[in-house]
Design a protein around this motif. Structure first.
Motif, PDB file in Angstrom:
ATOM      1  N   ARG A   1     -26.032 -46.487 -47.106  1.00 38.46           N
ATOM      2  CA  ARG A   1     -25.263 -47.480 -46.352  1.00 38.46           C
ATOM      3  C   ARG A   1     -24.234 -46.785 -45.465  1.00 38.46           C
ATOM      4  O   ARG A   1     -23.979 -45.599 -45.609  1.00 38.46           O
ATOM      5  CB  ARG A   1     -24.514 -48.407 -47.313  1.00 38.46           C
ATOM      6  N   GLY A   2     -23.608 -47.563 -44.592  1.00 37.79           N
ATOM      7  CA  GLY A   2     -22.515 -47.050 -43.779  1.00 37.79           C
ATOM      8  C   GLY A   2     -21.281 -46.875 -44.640  1.00 37.79           C
ATOM      9  O   GLY A   2     -20.721 -47.862 -45.131  1.00 37.79           O
ATOM     10  N   VAL A   3     -20.890 -45.648 -44.872  1.00 40.96           N
ATOM     11  CA  VAL A   3     -19.663 -45.332 -45.606  1.00 40.96           C
ATOM     12  C   VAL A   3     -18.864 -44.384 -44.722  1.00 40.96           C
ATOM     13  O   VAL A   3     -19.389 -43.364 -44.271  1.00 40.96           O
ATOM     14  CB  VAL A   3     -19.944 -44.667 -46.975  1.00 40.96           C
ATOM     15  N   TYR A   4     -17.615 -44.732 -44.477  1.00 37.69           N
ATOM     16  CA  TYR A   4     -16.787 -43.976 -43.550  1.00 37.69           C
ATOM     17  C   TYR A   4     -15.457 -43.643 -44.219  1.00 37.69           C
ATOM     18  O   TYR A   4     -15.221 -44.010 -45.368  1.00 37.69           O
ATOM     19  CB  TYR A   4     -16.565 -44.791 -42.267  1.00 37.69           C
ATOM     20  N   TYR A   5     -14.576 -42.955 -43.478  1.00 33.98           N
ATOM     21  CA  TYR A   5     -13.246 -42.672 -43.982  1.00 33.98           C
ATOM     22  C   TYR A   5     -12.264 -43.588 -43.285  1.00 33.98           C
ATOM     23  O   TYR A   5     -12.194 -43.614 -42.054  1.00 33.98           O
ATOM     24  CB  TYR A   5     -12.860 -41.206 -43.756  1.00 33.98           C
ATOM     25  N   SER A   6     -11.496 -44.335 -44.051  1.00 41.61           N
ATOM     26  CA  SER A   6     -10.480 -45.222 -43.492  1.00 41.61           C
ATOM     27  C   SER A   6      -9.158 -44.472 -43.417  1.00 41.61           C
ATOM     28  O   SER A   6      -8.600 -44.089 -44.447  1.00 41.61           O
ATOM     29  CB  SER A   6     -10.323 -46.464 -44.368  1.00 41.61           C
ATOM     30  N   ARG A   7      -8.671 -44.280 -42.209  1.00 44.50           N
ATOM     31  CA  ARG A   7      -7.393 -43.585 -42.042  1.00 44.50           C
ATOM     32  C   ARG A   7      -6.238 -44.446 -42.539  1.00 44.50           C
ATOM     33  O   ARG A   7      -5.272 -43.930 -43.086  1.00 44.50           O
ATOM     34  CB  ARG A   7      -7.187 -43.193 -40.581  1.00 44.50           C
TER      35      ARG A   7
END
Length: 120
Positions: A71-77
């Motif tokens: 899945r789309g997994v990103y880093y949240s600033r």
């Protein structure tokens, strides 16, 4: 994972054999560079047809997490941690492809947006 090297005519190919997802993700990230002090990678999220859905950031950990769950997994600033797209909204992304740009400092996630309202 086992490392296999194959060299012909001075050109080489290196392959990981049966890597874990973590080894695969770390190997992928090792091919990249960033000039950001926080070590994050600029990431464009797009559909299979090339429509841009957004600009986000990825970390080594988020790349591994995306490969693990598909899945789309990103880093949240703002949250200072992993952002698994859809965990709270229900509008998740199925990951189809992960690419590095020509100079190795940006990523492209190719996804399919899922959920009741795919615009969110």
């Amino acid at each position: 994972a086992e490392l296999s090297k194959k060299f012909k005519d001075g050109k080489g190919n290196i392959a990981l054999i049966d890597p874990t997802v973590a080894e695969l993700g770390m190997s992928f990230a090792a091919c990249m560079k960033t000039d950001r002090e926080d070590g994050l990678y600029t990431t464009v999220v797009c559909t299979r047809s090339g429509e841009a859905l957004g600009l986000v950031y990825s970390s080594k950990e988020s790349i591994i997490a995306a490969l693990e769950c598909g899945r789309g997994v990103y880093y949240s600033r703002s949250r200072k941690g992993l952002w698994r797209k859809g965990d709270t909204s229900g509008h998740y992304q199925t990951l189809h492809r992960l690419d590095v740009d020509c100079d190795g400092d940006a990523l492209r996630f190719t996804v399919t947006q899922k959920g009741d309202d795919t615009a969110g």
